[in-house]
Design an enzyme around this catalytic site. Structure first.
Site, PDB file in Angstrom:
ATOM      1  N   LYS A  27       0.517  -1.097  -0.161  1.00 56.02           N
ATOM      2  CA  LYS A  27      -0.288   0.110   0.361  1.00 56.02           C
ATOM      3  C   LYS A  27       1.018   1.741  -0.100  1.00 56.02           C
ATOM      4  O   LYS A  27       0.394   1.858  -0.725  1.00 56.02           O
ATOM      5  CB  LYS A  27      -0.835   0.093   1.217  1.00 56.02           C
ATOM      6  CG  LYS A  27      -2.269   1.097   1.751  1.00 56.02           C
ATOM      7  CD  LYS A  27      -3.278   0.765   1.963  1.00 56.02           C
ATOM      8  CE  LYS A  27      -3.705   0.040   2.358  1.00 56.02           C
ATOM      9  NZ  LYS A  27      -4.471  -0.448   3.304  1.00 56.02           N
ATOM     10  N   ARG A  97      -3.685   2.845   8.383  1.00 59.42           N
ATOM     11  CA  ARG A  97      -3.689   1.089   8.021  1.00 59.42           C
ATOM     12  C   ARG A  97      -2.637   0.551   8.038  1.00 59.42           C
ATOM     13  O   ARG A  97      -0.686   1.266   7.422  1.00 59.42           O
ATOM     14  CB  ARG A  97      -4.046   1.304   6.264  1.00 59.42           C
ATOM     15  CG  ARG A  97      -5.244   2.224   6.838  1.00 59.42           C
ATOM     16  CD  ARG A  97      -6.142   2.812   4.644  1.00 59.42           C
ATOM     17  NE  ARG A  97      -6.394   3.440   4.718  1.00 59.42           N
ATOM     18  CZ  ARG A  97      -7.975   3.265   4.303  1.00 59.42           C
ATOM     19  NH1 ARG A  97      -7.751   1.788   3.430  1.00 59.42           N
ATOM     20  NH2 ARG A  97      -9.164   3.929   4.027  1.00 59.42           N
ATOM     21  N   GLY A 106      -7.196  -8.085   4.184  1.00 65.01           N
ATOM     22  CA  GLY A 106      -8.497  -8.230   5.408  1.00 65.01           C
ATOM     23  C   GLY A 106      -7.576  -8.165   6.679  1.00 65.01           C
ATOM     24  O   GLY A 106      -8.430  -9.144   7.445  1.00 65.01           O
ATOM     25  N   MET A 108      -5.073  -7.451   7.942  1.00 65.79           N
ATOM     26  CA  MET A 108      -4.941  -6.922   9.406  1.00 65.79           C
ATOM     27  C   MET A 108      -5.617  -5.776  10.065  1.00 65.79           C
ATOM     28  O   MET A 108      -6.380  -5.387   9.070  1.00 65.79           O
ATOM     29  CB  MET A 108      -3.394  -6.295   9.317  1.00 65.79           C
ATOM     30  CG  MET A 108      -2.016  -7.661   9.111  1.00 65.79           C
ATOM     31  SD  MET A 108      -0.726  -6.853   8.908  1.00 65.79           S
ATOM     32  CE  MET A 108      -0.831  -6.886   7.444  1.00 65.79           C
ATOM     33  N   ARG A 341      -2.915  -1.024  -6.804  1.00 67.22           N
ATOM     34  CA  ARG A 341      -2.087  -2.858  -6.106  1.00 67.22           C
ATOM     35  C   ARG A 341      -2.213  -3.107  -7.194  1.00 67.22           C
ATOM     36  O   ARG A 341      -3.497  -3.021  -7.812  1.00 67.22           O
ATOM     37  CB  ARG A 341      -1.982  -3.446  -5.112  1.00 67.22           C
ATOM     38  CG  ARG A 341      -3.657  -3.488  -4.864  1.00 67.22           C
ATOM     39  CD  ARG A 341      -3.034  -4.411  -3.378  1.00 67.22           C
ATOM     40  NE  ARG A 341      -4.669  -4.321  -3.410  1.00 67.22           N
ATOM     41  CZ  ARG A 341      -5.019  -4.998  -1.735  1.00 67.22           C
ATOM     42  NH1 ARG A 341      -4.689  -5.552  -0.920  1.00 67.22           N
ATOM     43  NH2 ARG A 341      -6.846  -5.241  -2.110  1.00 67.22           N
ATOM     44  N   HIS A 459      -5.240 -42.248  -1.566  1.00 64.18           N
ATOM     45  CA  HIS A 459      -5.265 -42.536  -2.754  1.00 64.18           C
ATOM     46  C   HIS A 459      -6.772 -41.189  -3.969  1.00 64.18           C
ATOM     47  O   HIS A 459      -6.467 -41.586  -4.589  1.00 64.18           O
ATOM     48  CB  HIS A 459      -5.823 -43.856  -2.635  1.00 64.18           C
ATOM     49  CG  HIS A 459      -6.523 -44.542  -4.092  1.00 64.18           C
ATOM     50  ND1 HIS A 459      -7.577 -44.638  -3.848  1.00 64.18           N
ATOM     51  CD2 HIS A 459      -6.054 -44.862  -4.538  1.00 64.18           C
ATOM     52  CE1 HIS A 459      -8.018 -45.270  -5.299  1.00 64.18           C
ATOM     53  NE2 HIS A 459      -7.181 -45.853  -5.529  1.00 64.18           N
ATOM     54  N   ARG A 579       1.432 -47.681 -15.939  1.00 68.97           N
ATOM     55  CA  ARG A 579       1.854 -48.708 -14.985  1.00 68.97           C
ATOM     56  C   ARG A 579       1.386 -49.636 -14.748  1.00 68.97           C
ATOM     57  O   ARG A 579      -0.092 -49.684 -15.115  1.00 68.97           O
ATOM     58  CB  ARG A 579       1.170 -47.740 -13.846  1.00 68.97           C
ATOM     59  CG  ARG A 579       2.038 -46.723 -12.964  1.00 68.97           C
ATOM     60  CD  ARG A 579       0.759 -45.726 -11.916  1.00 68.97           C
ATOM     61  NE  ARG A 579       2.130 -44.937 -11.235  1.00 68.97           N
ATOM     62  CZ  ARG A 579       1.602 -44.022 -11.396  1.00 68.97           C
ATOM     63  NH1 ARG A 579       1.049 -42.880 -11.587  1.00 68.97           N
ATOM     64  NH2 ARG A 579       2.677 -43.122 -10.430  1.00 68.97           N
ATOM     65  N   GLU A 770      14.592 -44.724  -8.189  1.00 68.45           N
ATOM     66  CA  GLU A 770      13.699 -44.760  -6.655  1.00 68.45           C
ATOM     67  C   GLU A 770      13.983 -45.061  -5.697  1.00 68.45           C
ATOM     68  O   GLU A 770      13.323 -44.640  -4.563  1.00 68.45           O
ATOM     69  CB  GLU A 770      12.207 -45.686  -7.421  1.00 68.45           C
ATOM     70  CG  GLU A 770      11.673 -45.438  -8.101  1.00 68.45           C
ATOM     71  CD  GLU A 770      10.750 -46.436  -8.383  1.00 68.45           C
ATOM     72  OE1 GLU A 770       9.491 -46.531  -8.135  1.00 68.45           O
ATOM     73  OE2 GLU A 770      10.751 -47.269  -9.290  1.00 68.45           O
ATOM     74  N   SER A 789      14.544 -42.910 -14.808  1.00 61.20           N
ATOM     75  CA  SER A 789      13.223 -41.821 -14.915  1.00 61.20           C
ATOM     76  C   SER A 789      13.040 -42.111 -13.460  1.00 61.20           C
ATOM     77  O   SER A 789      12.999 -43.295 -12.936  1.00 61.20           O
ATOM     78  CB  SER A 789      11.783 -42.893 -15.775  1.00 61.20           C
ATOM     79  OG  SER A 789      10.920 -41.705 -15.590  1.00 61.20           O
ATOM     80  N   GLY A 791      11.607 -42.181 -10.182  1.00 65.57           N
ATOM     81  CA  GLY A 791      10.637 -41.829  -9.496  1.00 65.57           C
ATOM     82  C   GLY A 791      10.896 -41.542  -8.161  1.00 65.57           C
ATOM     83  O   GLY A 791      10.969 -42.468  -7.523  1.00 65.57           O
ATOM     84  N   ASN A 793       8.500 -40.698  -6.044  1.00 66.21           N
ATOM     85  CA  ASN A 793       7.627 -40.520  -4.991  1.00 66.21           C
ATOM     86  C   ASN A 793       8.464 -42.138  -4.787  1.00 66.21           C
ATOM     87  O   ASN A 793       7.827 -41.539  -2.473  1.00 66.21           O
ATOM     88  CB  ASN A 793       6.334 -41.639  -6.150  1.00 66.21           C
ATOM     89  CG  ASN A 793       5.649 -40.583  -6.621  1.00 66.21           C
ATOM     90  OD1 ASN A 793       5.601 -39.766  -6.666  1.00 66.21           O
ATOM     91  ND2 ASN A 793       4.909 -41.518  -7.682  1.00 66.21           N
ATOM     92  N   ASP A 794       8.442 -42.900  -4.942  1.00 65.90           N
ATOM     93  CA  ASP A 794       9.322 -43.747  -4.121  1.00 65.90           C
ATOM     94  C   ASP A 794      11.099 -42.649  -3.756  1.00 65.90           C
ATOM     95  O   ASP A 794      10.790 -43.380  -2.346  1.00 65.90           O
ATOM     96  CB  ASP A 794       9.486 -45.555  -4.737  1.00 65.90           C
ATOM     97  CG  ASP A 794       8.490 -45.326  -4.554  1.00 65.90           C
ATOM     98  OD1 ASP A 794       8.402 -46.460  -3.408  1.00 65.90           O
ATOM     99  OD2 ASP A 794       7.831 -46.773  -6.173  1.00 65.90           O
ATOM    100  N   CYS A 856       8.986 -39.772 -13.775  1.00 61.11           N
ATOM    101  CA  CYS A 856       7.741 -39.844 -14.271  1.00 61.11           C
ATOM    102  C   CYS A 856       6.791 -39.866 -12.455  1.00 61.11           C
ATOM    103  O   CYS A 856       5.939 -40.343 -12.164  1.00 61.11           O
ATOM    104  CB  CYS A 856       7.555 -41.137 -14.401  1.00 61.11           C
ATOM    105  SG  CYS A 856       8.581 -42.177 -13.109  1.00 61.11           S
ATOM    106  N   TYR A 876      12.953 -34.728 -19.394  1.00 63.12           N
ATOM    107  CA  TYR A 876      11.341 -34.835 -20.220  1.00 63.12           C
ATOM    108  C   TYR A 876      11.056 -34.267 -18.355  1.00 63.12           C
ATOM    109  O   TYR A 876      11.386 -35.082 -17.708  1.00 63.12           O
ATOM    110  CB  TYR A 876      11.109 -35.413 -20.627  1.00 63.12           C
ATOM    111  CG  TYR A 876      10.704 -37.155 -20.674  1.00 63.12           C
ATOM    112  CD1 TYR A 876       9.733 -37.117 -19.505  1.00 63.12           C
ATOM    113  CD2 TYR A 876      12.478 -37.888 -20.733  1.00 63.12           C
ATOM    114  CE1 TYR A 876       9.945 -39.187 -19.118  1.00 63.12           C
ATOM    115  CE2 TYR A 876      11.704 -38.928 -19.952  1.00 63.12           C
ATOM    116  CZ  TYR A 876      10.934 -39.772 -19.753  1.00 63.12           C
ATOM    117  OH  TYR A 876      10.989 -40.798 -18.686  1.00 63.12           O
TER     118      TYR A 876
HETATM  119  C1  PEP Z   1       8.031 -43.172  -8.088  1.00 63.76           C
HETATM  120  O1  PEP Z   1       7.758 -44.134  -7.720  1.00 63.76           O
HETATM  121  O2  PEP Z   1       7.639 -42.112  -8.192  1.00 63.76           O
HETATM  122  C2  PEP Z   1       6.266 -43.404  -9.686  1.00 63.76           C
HETATM  123  C3  PEP Z   1       5.901 -42.691 -10.090  1.00 63.76           C
HETATM  124  O3  PEP Z   1       6.348 -45.368  -9.280  1.00 63.76           O
HETATM  125  P1  PEP Z   1       5.199 -45.937  -8.731  1.00 63.76           P
HETATM  126  O4  PEP Z   1       4.050 -44.195  -7.749  1.00 63.76           O
HETATM  127  O5  PEP Z   1       3.728 -46.255  -9.394  1.00 63.76           O
HETATM  128  O6  PEP Z   1       5.491 -46.075  -7.666  1.00 63.76           O
HETATM  129 MG    MG Z   2       7.848 -46.255  -7.331  1.00 61.11          MG
END
Ligand code: PEP
Ligand code: MG
Length: 934
Positions: A27, A97, A106, A108, A341, A459, A579, A770, A789, A791, A793-794, A856, A876
């Site tokens: 402000k 202000r 809003g 403060m 602003r 999930h 998968r 992974e 690639s 992974g 997540n794992d 991935c 990628y």
């Molecule tokens: C991962 O682990 O990143 C992955 C893509 O495999 P998933 O999620 O199927 O275990």
């Molecule tokens: Mg995995």
């Protein structure tokens, strides 16, 4: 000399500038900039954010010099306004202000009319020749100051006001005359005395100090703290305080106040948009007691002021080169700007404004790309509730906004019922305590899901994103009572009753709120001509611009042809992860799969695998066809086998029931065999058990079947003249020996298959990275693997040692306690997981310089993680189909950021251009996949 804490602005000149947002807050910087632009702004001063930080450091004491500087600046305001603060004959009033660096709407406090006392109120009446106005201002001031600064509940003031109006038989505040207002003033003061045991302050300088303290204190108010946590704003920033000469919108019929946007913040349309109230102060607009008028009505009441407002907004928009929000007051026909602003806008508007401004020659394509938060693009994809309709409903509960968009339909409480209801043409919302892979068919049938348990990464949330469904997860108000009834908040619903869920806000409503379908999706589904959809054109334009600058390719995680088609529609340049286990969950396959798993001997297993082979081959043919020559990465079976079998407890109950009711003996025997195998396959920690390549190594016939299906499918298409280069991916490899064992098997089967077809095809065999061991021995693994690639997540799970299924329980706590900044399953942890990725990339390239590299894990669709993948030099990212567009834009932004950083002269960037959700802040609501089937 004391440090400078106070910055004056007034009479066409300011000590600050628009670029000083960090010091002056949004402000303060805006007021300074407008003043320098010779826009009509009342004079004032800004106490810097540094002063606020110091104030807290000193245990709530002003830093030396601050108040002196403030009082000197106040003198300048007095000179400019030709009035005196506390002068009974000619009083100056000010507003106090808050104004942080980042807009915290809003959150403060603000106090208006500071400086009104028993004496100055008389002076104000005499000066304005308007007793009513003076008393009205005073009673407003007492209630505002009394509640914000002195802590008296606002409702008490409102009660007194209400009773007064009742006593006098009037309905509107504006109907109260000067006498009534004067009486209200007295009652308000009594209330303050009663509640606080203090007199209402009658010294204007005390008022000023107390108001400044209140604004500083509101930085640590509960609302502001929560907001900062939510939007990742550090506590250390502090707020600035703006003290500005009051101008009055409540001085009669040629006065008024309003807020406006230079373009429509909801749609982005290039039309001046706003609301105003005549004879009112700012708080009346916000309080919503009186219905505001469209801003264009000002032309009727105060034509000159409206003309000035139009000229001002155009001038400001040209200067800032962005859509702005404005606050203004008109005092007796003269316009004053109180704030400007960069305006907050919906994703829909962000795209339109950016594209329009490029066409208008105001900004470049690159700037346009930087102004759109990648996550904002998602608003083009999801059906949404009609906002007007939604506002008529009251939420019964609120969960996590896990799958954006809106869904309204009849409640189904089991997946099977969801399928049946859908088959009967019913719109279905699936409500579950939580979802599991077994629910997939029901989830597919439903428009959206509501769960009682589970986080942004549950999930249900992951499936919602992959399928593009709406999801509200972890809604405490939900309790599924049985397969027929669910309690939501105070109401009980039966299957078939209507429910509406807003996956963008997490709100849950009873009833059937009308939904508006996304045009972009309609175009991709072929239901709407692209030329007929303006929204599609805008969406597509931005993405084409993104493609011109990005380096990273974007692929999709897709398991079935339909997902692949959608992914292509969104511009996916291949499949980065198929998968294959998802294919086995299909209704016609699961019985064969179960028999295969139950088989004790390899020969018997092979018999069932032979039955699965043609089905699996057809799946791959379907995928290849959809991807039209783009690469398709197919991952061999990954999950532990027990996931394909019924649950142990359910089986036990079924057997007991059958036995009790004299069920068929052979059925009972069959179920018992199944139970025995389920128990045999039971693992204490399946996450670290027989999964990934360990399955294919211990049961090579599974790998054989899959390799054969992949190559046969490619050969079939090659016969049609289509070139396919499958990328066969081995999951959860930790040792090069595992990789080699699986690769040799794949190669052997591929050679046999090609020989049978009398063909020679190119294909790659690579792996997922992974596991930390894979990352640190990537040089060895690259001896066998032709691509990596990540992974993630794992890899996140195994690097942190956080179970991806359970971490939600403590990750939020960690975030609140500042132990984690973000959920590492949603936003890639650059420090730890990222370091392993760096190691793996360097090691992999040492062995195989041209190794293909991708990601991935869920992070592939998260803008901040995409940026990091760009920096790492991956080829990628692969993400769920519905995030492909988001990843394309994020990849472009990463490329632009890198180019900008490389430029020797720092990029000229206005500090006020902060409208685009930055990729980092936009990254928070991503999904964390459960390891089990998505
Ligand atoms: C991962 O682990 O990143 C992955 C893509 O495999 P998933 O999620 O199927 O275990
Ligand atoms: Mg995995």
């Amino acid at each position: 000399m004391a440090k400078k804490y106070v910055y004056y602005f007034g009479d066409g000149k300011a000590e600050g500038t628009g670029n000083m947002k960090e010091l002056l807050g949004g402000k303060g910087a805006g007021l300074a900039e407008m003043t320098n632009l010779k826009v009509s702004v009342p004079p004032g001063f800004t106490i810097s954010t540094e002063a606020c930080v110091e104030y807290y450091k000193r245990g709530k004491a002003y830093p030396p010099g601050m108040m002196d500087q403030a009082l000197q600046a106040l003198k300048r305001i007095e000179r400019s306004m030709n009035a005196g603060f506390g002068d009974p004959a000619n009083p100056l009033l000010v507003s106090v202000r808050s104004g942080a660096r980042a807009s915290m709407p809003g959150m403060m406090d603000t106090v208006l009319n500071v400086g009104l006392t028993t004496k100055t109120v008389e002076g104000l009446a005499a000066k304005t020749r308007n007793e009513r106005f003076a008393q009205d201002s005073y009673r407003r001031f007492i209630s505002m100051f009394g509640s914000i600064v002195m802590g008296v509940s606002r409702e008490h003031f409102e009660d007194i006001l209400k009773h007064k109006k009742q006593d006098l038989g009037v309905t509107q505040d504006t109907h109260l005359d000067a006498k009534a207002l004067k009486e209200l003033v007295a009652s308000y003061k009594e209330l303050v005395k009663e509640e606080t045991k203090r007199d209402f302050p009658d010294d204007p300088f005390d008022q000023l100090r107390m108001a400044i303290n209140a604004v500083f204190s509101s930085w640590y108010g509960a609302r502001a703290v929560t907001y900062r946590r939510l939007y990742g704003i550090p506590d250390s920033w502090g707020t600035a305080v703006n003290v500005v000469a009051m101008v009055f919108g409540n001085m009669g019929e040629t006065s008024g106040t309003g807020v406006a946007f230079t373009r429509d913040p909801a749609t982005g349309a290039n039309k001046f948009f706003g609301e105003c109230l005549m004879n009112a102060q700012g708080e009346d607009v916000v309080a919503g007691i009186r219905t505001p008028l469209p801003v264009s009505q000002l032309a009727k009441y105060v034509p000159q002021a409206y003309k000035d407002l139009e000229a001002t907004y155009k001038k400001l928009e040209r200067h800032y080169r962005d859509m702005l929000d404005l606050e203004f007051t008109i005092q007796e026909g003269k316009l004053y700007m109180l704030q400007t602003r960069v305006g907050k806008r919906t994703g829909i508007a962000a795209v339109r404004i950016a594209v329009d401004m490029v066409k208008e020659g105001v900004i470049s394509q690159r700037e346009a790309l930087q102004r759109i938060g990648p996550d904002q693009l998602a608003q083009y994809l999801y059906p949404i509730f009609d906002a007007k309709e939604e506002s008529h409903y009251t939420a019964l509960g609120k969960g996590l906004p896990a799958g954006p968009g809106a869904a309204a339909g009849k409640i189904a409480l089991t997946p099977d019922r969801a399928v049946e209801m859908k088959a009967g043409g019913v719109r279905v919302v699936l409500v579950r305590q939580e979802t599991s892979p077994d629910d997939i068919h029901g989830m597919n049938a439903a428009l959206g899901f509501l769960t009682a348990r589970g986080g942004m990464t549950s999930h249900a949330a992951v499936v919602a994103r992959q399928m593009g469904k709406v999801c509200v997860a972890g809604c405490d108000a939900v309790e599924v009572l049985d397969t027929q009834t669910v309690r939501i908040g105070t109401q009980t619903f039966r299957e078939g009753e209507y429910l509406s869920i807003n996956g963008s806000t997490g709100n849950v409503y009873g009833g059937d709120i009308p939904v508006v379908e996304s045009e972009v999706i309609q175009v991709l589904q072929g239901k709407l001509e692209p030329s007929k959809s303006d929204k599609y054109r805008l969406f597509d334009t931005v993405l084409k611009w993104a493609d011109e600058v990005r380096r990273l390719k974007v692929r999709a995680n897709a398991d079935v042809p339909e997902q692949a088609r959608i992914a292509r529609g969104f511009g996916a340049e291949g499949i980065g992860l198929c998968r294959t286990e998802h294919m086995f969950f299909a209704e016609d396959r699961i019985p064969i799969m179960q028999k295969m798993i139950l088989a004790k001997q390899r020969e018997e297993r092979e018999k069932y695998l032979d039955q699965l082979l043609p089905l699996q081959k057809q799946d791959f043919i379907g995928l290849y066809r959809e991807m039209k020559g783009y690469p398709v990465t197919i991952r061999l079976l990954d999950p532990p086998l027990h996931e394909f079998l019924p649950k142990r407890e359910e089986l036990m109950v079924e057997i007991a029931q059958l036995e009790l009711t004299g069920g068929n003996q052979s059925v009972i025997e069959e179920k018992k065999r199944l139970l025995a195998r389920v128990e045999e396959l039971h693992e204490f920690n399946p996450m670290l058990g027989l999964r990934g390549c360990r399955l294919g190594i211990t049961m090579p016939e599974i790998t054989r079947m899959q390799a054969r299906a992949i190559i046969e499918a490619a050969c079939e298409l090659a016969k049609e003249g289509k070139k396919i280069v499958p990328e066969i991916m081995i999951p959860l490899v930790g040792m090069v020996s595992e990789m080699k064992a699986q690769k040799d098997l794949v190669r052997e089967v591929a050679a046999e298959t090609m020989k049978r077809y009398n063909m020679k095809l190119s294909y790659l065999v690579g792996t997922m990275i992974e596991l930390p061991r894979a990352a640190v021995t990537a040089d060895r693994i690259a001896e066998e693997a032709e691509f990596f690639s990540f992974g993630t997540n794992d890899l996140t799970q195994t690097t942190f040692g956080f179970s991806r299924d359970d971490a939600a329980k403590f990750v939020d706590y960690y975030k609140t306690a500042n132990i984690l900044e973000t959920d590492p399953f949603a936003v890639l942890d650059r420090e730890g997981v990222g370091s392993l990725m760096r190691t793996a990339i360097a090691a992999g390239r040492k062995t195989r310089p041209d190794i293909k590299l991708g990601i991935c894990g869920e992070h592939g669709g998260d803008p901040s993680s995409v940026e990091f993948c760009h920096q790492l030099g991956l080829d990628y990212v692969s993400c769920s189909p519905y995030r492909v567009a988001i990843a394309r834009l994020a990849a472009a932004q990463a490329a632009i950021a890198e180019q900008d950083a490389k430029k020797t002269t720092p990029a000229k960037k206005s500090a006020t251009h902060t409208s685009a959700t930055s990729s980092r802040s936009g990254a928070r609501a991503k999904s964390r996949p459960k390891r089990t089937k998505r």
